[in-house]
Design an enzyme around this catalytic site. Structure first.
Site, PDB file in Angstrom:
ATOM      1  CG  HIS A   1      -6.104   5.031 -14.691  1.00 53.67           C
ATOM      2  ND1 HIS A   1      -7.435   4.729 -14.502  1.00 53.67           N
ATOM      3  CD2 HIS A   1      -5.752   5.793 -13.623  1.00 53.67           C
ATOM      4  CE1 HIS A   1      -7.860   5.285 -13.381  1.00 53.67           C
ATOM      5  NE2 HIS A   1      -6.857   5.944 -12.825  1.00 53.67           N
TER       6      HIS A   1
ATOM      7  N   GLY B   1      -7.992  14.480  -9.247  1.00 52.60           N
ATOM      8  CA  GLY B   1      -9.172  13.620  -9.290  1.00 52.60           C
ATOM      9  C   GLY B   1      -8.929  12.209  -8.809  1.00 52.60           C
TER      10      GLY B   1
ATOM     11  CG  HIS C   1      -4.851   3.641  -9.155  1.00 48.83           C
ATOM     12  ND1 HIS C   1      -5.091   4.268  -7.951  1.00 48.83           N
ATOM     13  CD2 HIS C   1      -5.609   4.293 -10.065  1.00 48.83           C
ATOM     14  CE1 HIS C   1      -5.964   5.235  -8.115  1.00 48.83           C
ATOM     15  NE2 HIS C   1      -6.297   5.287  -9.398  1.00 48.83           N
TER      16      HIS C   1
ATOM     17  CG  HIS D   1      -1.785   1.283   1.226  1.00 44.43           C
ATOM     18  ND1 HIS D   1      -3.029   1.344   0.636  1.00 44.43           N
ATOM     19  CD2 HIS D   1      -1.544   2.528   1.698  1.00 44.43           C
ATOM     20  CE1 HIS D   1      -3.520   2.560   0.752  1.00 44.43           C
ATOM     21  NE2 HIS D   1      -2.637   3.304   1.400  1.00 44.43           N
TER      22      HIS D   1
HETATM   23  P1  AMP Z   1      -8.573   7.395  -9.852  1.00 39.78           P
HETATM   24  O1  AMP Z   1      -9.663   8.361 -10.197  1.00 39.78           O
HETATM   25  O2  AMP Z   1      -7.309   7.641 -10.619  1.00 39.78           O
HETATM   26  O3  AMP Z   1      -8.353   7.284  -8.355  1.00 39.78           O
HETATM   27  O4  AMP Z   1      -9.081   6.001 -10.385  1.00 39.78           O
HETATM   28  C1  AMP Z   1      -9.753   5.049  -9.612  1.00 39.78           C
HETATM   29  C2  AMP Z   1     -10.316   4.063 -10.586  1.00 39.78           C
HETATM   30  O5  AMP Z   1     -10.673   2.907  -9.880  1.00 39.78           O
HETATM   31  C3  AMP Z   1     -11.573   4.542 -11.324  1.00 39.78           C
HETATM   32  O6  AMP Z   1     -11.332   4.524 -12.728  1.00 39.78           O
HETATM   33  C4  AMP Z   1     -12.644   3.524 -10.905  1.00 39.78           C
HETATM   34  O7  AMP Z   1     -13.514   3.203 -11.949  1.00 39.78           O
HETATM   35  C5  AMP Z   1     -11.800   2.345 -10.495  1.00 39.78           C
HETATM   36  N1  AMP Z   1     -12.396   1.439  -9.500  1.00 39.78           N
HETATM   37  C6  AMP Z   1     -12.929   1.769  -8.308  1.00 39.78           C
HETATM   38  N2  AMP Z   1     -13.323   0.662  -7.651  1.00 39.78           N
HETATM   39  C7  AMP Z   1     -13.005  -0.388  -8.451  1.00 39.78           C
HETATM   40  C8  AMP Z   1     -13.147  -1.800  -8.333  1.00 39.78           C
HETATM   41  N3  AMP Z   1     -13.701  -2.372  -7.243  1.00 39.78           N
HETATM   42  N4  AMP Z   1     -12.722  -2.576  -9.357  1.00 39.78           N
HETATM   43  C9  AMP Z   1     -12.181  -2.020 -10.463  1.00 39.78           C
HETATM   44  N5  AMP Z   1     -11.996  -0.698 -10.624  1.00 39.78           N
HETATM   45  C10 AMP Z   1     -12.417   0.112  -9.642  1.00 39.78           C
HETATM   46 ZN    ZN Z   2      -4.231  -0.001  -0.281  1.00 40.11          ZN
END
Ligand code: AMP
Ligand code: ZN
Length: 112
Positions: free
Chosen positions: A100, A91, A98, A45
């Site tokens: 994308h 955002g 993570h 984490h």
């Molecule tokens: P961010 O806005 O960069 O924090 O992206 C978070 C991403 O996590 C968003 O695109 C959400 O659609 C995705 N997300 C949230 N919960 C889940 C989940 N349980 N499984 C897959 N994607 C998720």
């Molecule tokens: Zn975590």
């Protein structure tokens, strides 16, 4: 800790996994913004880019060795975009680092 991506990493919350090893996990985003939208997370984490240090940067480097392999497996030979949101102004909604991976179409307006 109440972190949904930690729960995905330890299997408490299901995900559609694309890749997994002992250090990272890749799974499909629930709300895809492109034909292919995969999230890459370290199993350790870290809240965001702000917590990357000399000691843990290897986790991030490892993810960036996995991304091109997964992209190739997903057929993204024409390219793809990697996005990271760090903090509220960017955002970021899930406070577990993570990246994308977006692909499967020609990207439109460039952010940068
Ligand atoms: P961010 O806005 O960069 O924090 O992206 C978070 C991403 O996590 C968003 O695109 C959400 O659609 C995705 N997300 C949230 N919960 C889940 C989940 N349980 N499984 C897959 N994607 C998720
Ligand atoms: Zn975590």
């Amino acid at each position: 800790m109440d972190c949904i991506f930690c729960k995905i990493a330890n299997g408490e919350i299901p995900s559609k996994k694309v890749y997994e090893d002992d250090r990272c996990l890749a799974f499909y985003d629930l709300n895809p913004q492109a034909p292919i939208h995969v999230l890459f997370i370290p199993k350790k984490h870290l809240c965001c880019v702000n917590e990357i240090t000399e000691e843990n940067a290897g986790e991030v480097a490892h993810i960036f060795t996995v991304i091109p392999k997964v992209a190739k497996e997903l057929g993204l030979e024409n390219g793809y975009r990697i996005i990271n949101n760090c903090g509220a102004d960017a955002g970021q909604t899930v406070m577990h680092l993570h990246f994308h991976l977006l692909g499967g179409k020609t990207m439109g307006e460039k952010i940068i």
